[in-house]
Design a protein around this motif. Structure first.
Motif, PDB file in Angstrom:
ATOM      1  N   LEU A 189      63.894  68.633   0.337  1.00 27.28           N
ATOM      2  CA  LEU A 189      62.942  69.737   0.297  1.00 27.28           C
ATOM      3  C   LEU A 189      63.034  70.549   1.584  1.00 27.28           C
ATOM      4  O   LEU A 189      63.166  69.985   2.668  1.00 27.28           O
ATOM      5  CB  LEU A 189      61.516  69.212   0.124  1.00 27.28           C
ATOM      6  CG  LEU A 189      61.261  68.311  -1.086  1.00 27.28           C
ATOM      7  CD1 LEU A 189      59.785  67.920  -1.143  1.00 27.28           C
ATOM      8  CD2 LEU A 189      61.690  68.980  -2.378  1.00 27.28           C
ATOM      9  N   GLN A 190      62.967  71.874   1.451  1.00 25.28           N
ATOM     10  CA  GLN A 190      62.998  72.724   2.638  1.00 25.28           C
ATOM     11  C   GLN A 190      62.015  73.872   2.481  1.00 25.28           C
ATOM     12  O   GLN A 190      61.603  74.222   1.366  1.00 25.28           O
ATOM     13  CB  GLN A 190      64.404  73.271   2.894  1.00 25.28           C
ATOM     14  CG  GLN A 190      64.928  74.246   1.853  1.00 25.28           C
ATOM     15  CD  GLN A 190      66.239  74.902   2.272  1.00 25.28           C
ATOM     16  OE1 GLN A 190      66.723  74.698   3.396  1.00 25.28           O
ATOM     17  NE2 GLN A 190      66.826  75.685   1.390  1.00 25.28           N
ATOM     18  N   SER A 191      61.632  74.474   3.613  1.00 22.69           N
ATOM     19  CA  SER A 191      60.731  75.611   3.575  1.00 22.69           C
ATOM     20  C   SER A 191      60.776  76.356   4.909  1.00 22.69           C
ATOM     21  O   SER A 191      61.066  75.759   5.954  1.00 22.69           O
ATOM     22  CB  SER A 191      59.293  75.178   3.279  1.00 22.69           C
ATOM     23  OG  SER A 191      58.446  76.307   3.130  1.00 22.69           O
ATOM     24  N   PHE A 192      60.473  77.648   4.847  1.00 21.58           N
ATOM     25  CA  PHE A 192      60.251  78.427   6.065  1.00 21.58           C
ATOM     26  C   PHE A 192      58.874  78.137   6.655  1.00 21.58           C
ATOM     27  O   PHE A 192      58.642  78.365   7.842  1.00 21.58           O
ATOM     28  CB  PHE A 192      60.304  79.933   5.751  1.00 21.58           C
ATOM     29  CG  PHE A 192      61.689  80.506   5.640  1.00 21.58           C
ATOM     30  CD1 PHE A 192      62.418  80.828   6.774  1.00 21.58           C
ATOM     31  CD2 PHE A 192      62.262  80.741   4.402  1.00 21.58           C
ATOM     32  CE1 PHE A 192      63.691  81.372   6.679  1.00 21.58           C
ATOM     33  CE2 PHE A 192      63.534  81.282   4.290  1.00 21.58           C
ATOM     34  CZ  PHE A 192      64.253  81.599   5.431  1.00 21.58           C
ATOM     35  N   MET A 206      59.356  59.472   1.619  1.00 23.20           N
ATOM     36  CA  MET A 206      60.592  59.282   2.373  1.00 23.20           C
ATOM     37  C   MET A 206      61.622  60.365   2.087  1.00 23.20           C
ATOM     38  O   MET A 206      62.689  60.388   2.673  1.00 23.20           O
ATOM     39  CB  MET A 206      61.198  57.914   2.027  1.00 23.20           C
ATOM     40  CG  MET A 206      60.332  56.739   2.416  1.00 23.20           C
ATOM     41  SD  MET A 206      60.008  56.677   4.198  1.00 23.20           S
ATOM     42  CE  MET A 206      61.656  56.302   4.809  1.00 23.20           C
ATOM     43  N   ILE A 207      61.298  61.280   1.208  1.00 27.13           N
ATOM     44  CA  ILE A 207      62.256  62.322   0.847  1.00 27.13           C
ATOM     45  C   ILE A 207      62.592  63.176   2.066  1.00 27.13           C
ATOM     46  O   ILE A 207      61.712  63.552   2.838  1.00 27.13           O
ATOM     47  CB  ILE A 207      61.696  63.181  -0.300  1.00 27.13           C
ATOM     48  CG1 ILE A 207      62.775  64.120  -0.841  1.00 27.13           C
ATOM     49  CG2 ILE A 207      60.468  63.965   0.129  1.00 27.13           C
ATOM     50  CD1 ILE A 207      62.417  64.758  -2.160  1.00 27.13           C
ATOM     51  N   PRO A 208      63.874  63.484   2.297  1.00 23.67           N
ATOM     52  CA  PRO A 208      64.256  64.280   3.470  1.00 23.67           C
ATOM     53  C   PRO A 208      63.730  65.711   3.376  1.00 23.67           C
ATOM     54  O   PRO A 208      63.594  66.268   2.282  1.00 23.67           O
ATOM     55  CB  PRO A 208      65.793  64.262   3.431  1.00 23.67           C
ATOM     56  CG  PRO A 208      66.172  63.207   2.465  1.00 23.67           C
ATOM     57  CD  PRO A 208      65.034  63.046   1.523  1.00 23.67           C
ATOM     58  N   THR A 209      63.453  66.294   4.533  1.00 21.18           N
ATOM     59  CA  THR A 209      63.019  67.688   4.602  1.00 21.18           C
ATOM     60  C   THR A 209      63.865  68.452   5.609  1.00 21.18           C
ATOM     61  O   THR A 209      64.367  67.879   6.585  1.00 21.18           O
ATOM     62  CB  THR A 209      61.544  67.793   5.018  1.00 21.18           C
ATOM     63  OG1 THR A 209      61.338  67.076   6.245  1.00 21.18           O
ATOM     64  CG2 THR A 209      60.622  67.253   3.945  1.00 21.18           C
ATOM     65  N   HIS A 210      64.025  69.746   5.347  1.00 16.87           N
ATOM     66  CA  HIS A 210      64.724  70.655   6.249  1.00 16.87           C
ATOM     67  C   HIS A 210      63.796  71.814   6.598  1.00 16.87           C
ATOM     68  O   HIS A 210      63.045  72.293   5.739  1.00 16.87           O
ATOM     69  CB  HIS A 210      65.985  71.224   5.600  1.00 16.87           C
ATOM     70  CG  HIS A 210      67.085  70.231   5.412  1.00 16.87           C
ATOM     71  ND1 HIS A 210      68.348  70.591   4.977  1.00 16.87           N
ATOM     72  CD2 HIS A 210      67.138  68.893   5.599  1.00 16.87           C
ATOM     73  CE1 HIS A 210      69.123  69.518   4.898  1.00 16.87           C
ATOM     74  NE2 HIS A 210      68.403  68.471   5.270  1.00 16.87           N
ATOM     75  N   LYS A 211      63.854  72.264   7.829  1.00 17.76           N
ATOM     76  CA  LYS A 211      63.103  73.435   8.281  1.00 17.76           C
ATOM     77  C   LYS A 211      64.018  74.659   8.221  1.00 17.76           C
ATOM     78  O   LYS A 211      65.124  74.642   8.758  1.00 17.76           O
ATOM     79  CB  LYS A 211      62.611  73.208   9.715  1.00 17.76           C
ATOM     80  CG  LYS A 211      62.148  74.464  10.444  1.00 17.76           C
ATOM     81  CD  LYS A 211      60.907  75.080   9.813  1.00 17.76           C
ATOM     82  CE  LYS A 211      60.499  76.357  10.578  1.00 17.76           C
ATOM     83  NZ  LYS A 211      59.372  77.042   9.932  1.00 17.76           N
ATOM     84  N   ILE A 242      67.552  71.700  10.739  1.00 15.76           N
ATOM     85  CA  ILE A 242      67.012  73.044  10.913  1.00 15.76           C
ATOM     86  C   ILE A 242      68.095  73.994  10.427  1.00 15.76           C
ATOM     87  O   ILE A 242      69.192  74.048  11.006  1.00 15.76           O
ATOM     88  CB  ILE A 242      66.623  73.324  12.364  1.00 15.76           C
ATOM     89  CG1 ILE A 242      65.400  72.471  12.741  1.00 15.76           C
ATOM     90  CG2 ILE A 242      66.337  74.803  12.573  1.00 15.76           C
ATOM     91  CD1 ILE A 242      64.911  72.668  14.154  1.00 15.76           C
ATOM     92  N   ASN A 243      67.803  74.707   9.362  1.00 18.42           N
ATOM     93  CA  ASN A 243      68.797  75.554   8.711  1.00 18.42           C
ATOM     94  C   ASN A 243      68.627  77.000   9.146  1.00 18.42           C
ATOM     95  O   ASN A 243      67.543  77.574   9.011  1.00 18.42           O
ATOM     96  CB  ASN A 243      68.693  75.416   7.192  1.00 18.42           C
ATOM     97  CG  ASN A 243      68.967  73.990   6.743  1.00 18.42           C
ATOM     98  OD1 ASN A 243      69.580  73.212   7.469  1.00 18.42           O
ATOM     99  ND2 ASN A 243      68.519  73.640   5.544  1.00 18.42           N
TER     100      ASN A 243
END
Length: 297
Positions: A189-192, A206-211, A242-243
């Motif tokens: 999961l990612q979000s701004f 525990m699901i990975p996240t990206h910023k 961090i994308n």
């Protein structure tokens, strides 16, 4: 800067400041914007034994209308490691796959996603505006995408904000759908938006996240996601990556992210030679509308 009228204007200001500060380092660092043949396939080799990923942006969105099942199916036929999609919440609380907070740009309808029920959204044609060959494509639900992918590739799911405000319950509903389809081990999961990420972290999954962010002004503690922010990136220590936008994907900034413990997926680049250069700069992944042009060993 607080008086700027829109996010676009704020980012334009940010980009100008950043490019001015970066000017001495731009030569040989910024990815070239030209290619002798933009449709030529380029073979990517794993860089120094490290894992690199190609991410299909909104599915294979050059081959089929973005964020449709057709685009997802086309992406499954490519060498992409991930398929990136965007999710919003319908009026009746269904997690639906579409990029914008309104249906105007990508469908034959008008209005905010948040003001339309799933039944109303399903009546819209999400294919014809891109290509009449895809007439009849519909806005899919997240559940439909999960059933289509079935873990054959990973999914990078961007949680969006509504036109006016945050969606109430989008994070929990997204996680519920992933759990119902046993998909948590092949989804990221990612979000701004920090409040969205913080709510996911508070749910203790525990699901990975990206910023997601545009980038950072060099030499200064200033960065831009959907607005200017001040301070270090330590606040995102719970995110795996961090994308950043390709214009800020210099080797030095990518190295700095790695040194802080973050991976980075760079967005969005379609020229295969530029994608190669981004991997040479150290990118862990590149998000592209043209995954079909990339060959991997």
């Amino acid at each position: 800067m607080a008086g700027l009228a829109s996010t676009t204007e704020r980012f334009t200001c940010f980009l100008k400041i950043s490019l001015w500060l970066l000017l001495p380092a731009l030569v040989g660092v910024v990815v070239s914007c030209t290619s002798s043949d933009p449709n030529a396939k380029v073979s990517l080799m794993q860089k120094n034994g490290r894992k690199i990923s190609v991410i299909a942006h909104r599915g294979a969105s050059y081959l089929a209308p973005e964020n449709t099942l057709a685009a997802v199916k086309k992406a499954l036929e490519t060498s992409a490691d991930f398929i990136e999609i965007d999710v919003h919440l319908s009026k009746d609380g269904q997690v639906v796959v579409i990029h914008d907070a309104t249906v105007d740009r990508t469908t034959n309808g008008t209005g905010q996603v948040a003001q339309l029920t799933l039944e109303e959204l399903k009546e819209l044609d999400a294919g014809s505006k891109t290509d009449t060959a895809f007439a009849g494509e519909r806005i899919p639900t997240l559940a439909q995408v999960l059933k289509t992918v079935k873990g054959k590739k990973k999914l990078l799911i961007e949680l969006k904000k509504g036109e006016q405000d945050y969606y109430e319950g989008l994070e929990q509903k997204t996680l519920d759908v992933l759990k119902a389809h046993n998909a948590t081990d092949w989804c990221v999961l990612q979000s701004f938006y920090d409040p969205i990420l913080e709510r996911i972290w508070q749910m203790d999954f525990m699901i990975p996240t990206h910023k997601l962010m545009m980038g950072k002004i060099p030499f200064l503690p200033i960065f831009f996601d959907h607005e200017f922010k001040f301070g270090s990136l330590d606040r995102y220590h719970e995110a795996a990556a961090i994308n950043i936008h390709r214009h800020f994907a210099s080797k030095s900034f990518i190295t700095s992210l790695h040194n802080q413990g973050f991976k980075t997926f760079v967005w969005t680049e379609d020229d295969p030679k530029n994608i190669q250069q981004l991997f040479q700069n150290g990118a862990d992944g590149v998000i592209t509308n043209r995954p079909e042009l990339i060959e991997k060993p």
